[in-house]
Design a protein around this motif. Sequence first.
Motif, PDB file in Angstrom:
ATOM      1  N   MET A   1      -5.858  -3.155   5.364  1.00 54.07           N
ATOM      2  CA  MET A   1      -4.437  -3.449   4.370  1.00 54.07           C
ATOM      3  C   MET A   1      -3.455  -2.730   5.094  1.00 54.07           C
ATOM      4  O   MET A   1      -3.532  -1.533   5.719  1.00 54.07           O
ATOM      5  CB  MET A   1      -4.784  -2.963   3.132  1.00 54.07           C
ATOM      6  N   THR A   2      -2.152  -3.534   5.303  1.00 47.70           N
ATOM      7  CA  THR A   2      -1.280  -3.008   6.221  1.00 47.70           C
ATOM      8  C   THR A   2      -0.443  -1.932   5.111  1.00 47.70           C
ATOM      9  O   THR A   2       0.006  -2.224   3.833  1.00 47.70           O
ATOM     10  CB  THR A   2      -0.367  -4.110   6.555  1.00 47.70           C
ATOM     11  N   SER A   3       0.210  -0.869   5.311  1.00 45.05           N
ATOM     12  CA  SER A   3       0.835  -0.199   4.644  1.00 45.05           C
ATOM     13  C   SER A   3       2.424  -0.442   5.001  1.00 45.05           C
ATOM     14  O   SER A   3       2.830  -1.153   5.811  1.00 45.05           O
ATOM     15  CB  SER A   3       0.865   1.312   5.331  1.00 45.05           C
ATOM     16  N   ILE A   4       3.202  -0.298   3.723  1.00 45.25           N
ATOM     17  CA  ILE A   4       4.745  -0.866   3.825  1.00 45.25           C
ATOM     18  C   ILE A   4       5.272  -0.166   4.940  1.00 45.25           C
ATOM     19  O   ILE A   4       6.178  -0.830   5.466  1.00 45.25           O
ATOM     20  CB  ILE A   4       5.354  -0.337   2.589  1.00 45.25           C
ATOM     21  N   ARG A   5       4.905   0.987   5.496  1.00 47.28           N
ATOM     22  CA  ARG A   5       5.609   1.726   6.562  1.00 47.28           C
ATOM     23  C   ARG A   5       5.292   0.954   7.800  1.00 47.28           C
ATOM     24  O   ARG A   5       5.936   1.359   8.763  1.00 47.28           O
ATOM     25  CB  ARG A   5       4.894   3.073   6.619  1.00 47.28           C
ATOM     26  N   ASP A   6       4.321   0.300   7.913  1.00 44.76           N
ATOM     27  CA  ASP A   6       4.046  -0.301   9.265  1.00 44.76           C
ATOM     28  C   ASP A   6       4.799  -1.694   9.277  1.00 44.76           C
ATOM     29  O   ASP A   6       4.970  -2.381  10.278  1.00 44.76           O
ATOM     30  CB  ASP A   6       2.525  -0.833   9.116  1.00 44.76           C
ATOM     31  N   LEU A   7       5.445  -2.142   8.266  1.00 48.60           N
ATOM     32  CA  LEU A   7       5.925  -3.421   8.323  1.00 48.60           C
ATOM     33  C   LEU A   7       7.541  -3.197   8.659  1.00 48.60           C
ATOM     34  O   LEU A   7       7.903  -1.992   9.135  1.00 48.60           O
ATOM     35  CB  LEU A   7       6.254  -3.958   6.831  1.00 48.60           C
ATOM     36  N   THR A  44      -0.403   9.749 -11.407  1.00 47.39           N
ATOM     37  CA  THR A  44      -0.807   8.378 -10.403  1.00 47.39           C
ATOM     38  C   THR A  44      -0.682   9.002  -8.961  1.00 47.39           C
ATOM     39  O   THR A  44      -0.798   8.193  -7.930  1.00 47.39           O
ATOM     40  CB  THR A  44       0.114   7.282 -10.592  1.00 47.39           C
ATOM     41  N   GLY A  45      -0.541  10.329  -8.931  1.00 45.83           N
ATOM     42  CA  GLY A  45      -0.264  10.874  -7.361  1.00 45.83           C
ATOM     43  C   GLY A  45      -1.428  10.554  -6.631  1.00 45.83           C
ATOM     44  O   GLY A  45      -0.830  10.395  -5.175  1.00 45.83           O
ATOM     45  N   SER A  46      -2.543  10.508  -6.845  1.00 45.07           N
ATOM     46  CA  SER A  46      -3.575  10.344  -5.853  1.00 45.07           C
ATOM     47  C   SER A  46      -3.911   8.620  -5.726  1.00 45.07           C
ATOM     48  O   SER A  46      -4.999   8.285  -5.163  1.00 45.07           O
ATOM     49  CB  SER A  46      -4.810  10.992  -6.457  1.00 45.07           C
ATOM     50  N   SER A  47      -3.021   7.900  -6.116  1.00 43.96           N
ATOM     51  CA  SER A  47      -3.131   6.296  -6.107  1.00 43.96           C
ATOM     52  C   SER A  47      -2.035   5.629  -5.638  1.00 43.96           C
ATOM     53  O   SER A  47      -1.214   6.171  -5.371  1.00 43.96           O
ATOM     54  CB  SER A  47      -3.386   5.763  -7.653  1.00 43.96           C
ATOM     55  N   VAL A  63      -5.629   1.628  -5.783  1.00 43.25           N
ATOM     56  CA  VAL A  63      -6.878   2.451  -5.137  1.00 43.25           C
ATOM     57  C   VAL A  63      -6.409   3.611  -4.636  1.00 43.25           C
ATOM     58  O   VAL A  63      -5.386   4.201  -4.932  1.00 43.25           O
ATOM     59  CB  VAL A  63      -7.081   1.389  -3.776  1.00 43.25           C
ATOM     60  N   LYS A  64      -7.695   4.412  -4.459  1.00 43.60           N
ATOM     61  CA  LYS A  64      -7.419   5.947  -4.366  1.00 43.60           C
ATOM     62  C   LYS A  64      -6.595   5.977  -2.957  1.00 43.60           C
ATOM     63  O   LYS A  64      -6.935   5.197  -2.027  1.00 43.60           O
ATOM     64  CB  LYS A  64      -8.757   6.488  -3.899  1.00 43.60           C
ATOM     65  N   LYS A  65      -5.671   7.002  -2.811  1.00 41.33           N
ATOM     66  CA  LYS A  65      -5.022   7.373  -1.454  1.00 41.33           C
ATOM     67  C   LYS A  65      -6.383   7.716  -0.389  1.00 41.33           C
ATOM     68  O   LYS A  65      -7.249   8.388  -0.989  1.00 41.33           O
ATOM     69  CB  LYS A  65      -4.011   8.354  -1.486  1.00 41.33           C
ATOM     70  N   ARG A  66      -5.917   7.550   0.596  1.00 41.57           N
ATOM     71  CA  ARG A  66      -7.129   7.912   1.833  1.00 41.57           C
ATOM     72  C   ARG A  66      -6.611   9.110   2.306  1.00 41.57           C
ATOM     73  O   ARG A  66      -5.581   9.627   2.253  1.00 41.57           O
ATOM     74  CB  ARG A  66      -7.008   6.947   3.054  1.00 41.57           C
TER      75      ARG A  66
END
Length: 66
Positions: A1-7, A44-47, A63-66
């Motif tokens: 899945m692409t992160s918004i930072r990659d867009l 929600t900090g870990s999601s 989803v859980k943060k990686r």
Amino acid sequence: MTSIRDLSYEHQMVIEAMKSQLIIALVRRLGNKVEMPVAEIDSTGSSNLTMKAVDGVFTFEVVKKR
């Protein structure tokens, strides 16, 4: 899945502008009113919220943060 930072910057701005529309649509789907404790929002900090659009349908998943 692409992160918004990659867009691209332009795509990031489209997603940022869509956030309020997303909240409105989700609250409407839940009956036009949602109440929740502040602690639930604070926890929600870990999601992350993921999103994809296929054939005109948006799919959102927590989803859980990686």
